[in-house]
Design an enzyme around this catalytic site. Sequence first.
Site, PDB file in Angstrom:
ATOM      1  N   ASN A   1      -3.660   2.224  -0.124  1.00  0.00           N
ATOM      2  CA  ASN A   1      -3.228   2.895  -1.344  1.00  0.00           C
ATOM      3  C   ASN A   1      -1.784   3.357  -1.144  1.00  0.00           C
ATOM      4  OD1 ASN A   1      -3.235   5.508  -0.056  1.00  0.00           O
ATOM      5  ND2 ASN A   1      -5.423   5.702  -0.478  1.00  0.00           N
TER       6      ASN A   1
ATOM      7  N   GLU B   1      -1.188   5.882   1.713  1.00  0.00           N
ATOM      8  CA  GLU B   1      -1.334   5.264   3.033  1.00  0.00           C
ATOM      9  C   GLU B   1      -0.130   4.407   3.383  1.00  0.00           C
ATOM     10  OE1 GLU B   1      -6.239   4.951   3.107  1.00  0.00           O
ATOM     11  OE2 GLU B   1      -5.033   3.343   2.217  1.00  0.00           O
TER      12      GLU B   1
ATOM     13  N   ASP C   1     -13.308   0.645  -1.855  1.00  0.00           N
ATOM     14  CA  ASP C   1     -14.343  -0.285  -1.388  1.00  0.00           C
ATOM     15  C   ASP C   1     -14.608  -1.361  -2.434  1.00  0.00           C
ATOM     16  OD1 ASP C   1     -14.618   1.417   0.804  1.00  0.00           O
ATOM     17  OD2 ASP C   1     -16.287   2.507  -0.087  1.00  0.00           O
TER      18      ASP C   1
END
Length: 309
Positions: free
Chosen positions: A196, A199, A264
Amino acid sequence: MSPYPIAQIKNKKILVIGDMMLDRYWFGEVDRISPEAPVPVVRVVKKEDRLGGAANVARNVLSLGGQATLLGVIGVDEGGERLQSLCDDMGINAVLSLDQHINTTLKMRILGRKQQMLRVDFEHSPTDHSLRSVYQHLVDLIAEHDILVLSDYAKGVLRDIRSMIALANQHQVPVLVDPKGTDYSLYRYASLLTPNQLELTQAVGTWKDEEGLVQKAQALREKLALEALLVTRSEKGMTLFAADGVHHVNAEAKEVFDVSGAGDTVLATMAVTRAAGMRWSESIKWANKAGGIVVGKLGTSIVSAEELL
């Protein structure tokens, strides 16, 4: 947008390895404050367990129409038994290494009137013995699968991720990684990384504008010899950086209720569509649609092929 390739996906086998957890939810009503401390009292009326972490990736692969094999570590405890049972019920081929020295990672959330009041985490790092067992299972299974997905939640199961990527490369199996931490050299020679925006910032530093983002992302992709780098950007959508350029899709979510496990779902959608032969630039359109659906659901959730269609 190309049609969702459900007929091709149903024959594809996705191997998922990573940090697994059991997401436990206690739902209740709140109508008073505790006389013991200034905190709300939650009267629990419903309990529910869901697969989390890498197990949620496998769960999404299955719901999206693919076949899922799951490798990871659980403790010899109630949480591990429950996680195995959920996998069995859903049809996930779970090849789990038992570690007698740890407890299964458990995230317990207490909700009052659909609002999360408290989260309690139980987690331990797996032992070397259980990690060797996971790697041996990978050696035995890699050739039977079309895609390898590595779901890194920084709990320790992917400590030897370099060797896992190298093994997949030897078998010419594409590797998709949801990364963690700041040392992205661990993921060199993977096919796709899906950080993301936060990150990515932690890994390469900040940028001032879109041009700065493109420069940093493409430099990282080339440095790590990746096919593509997918950055999920919340309300800004998703941006894919590849050798053929930059591909962006705007966010589709009409209402964001809960972002738990959304990464996920995105990772699983990229895996099944790529396994079915889609280009990265087409896969992100379906991943974006799936992500837009799942953030409208409560807790760690899945998106089905029927919802996408």
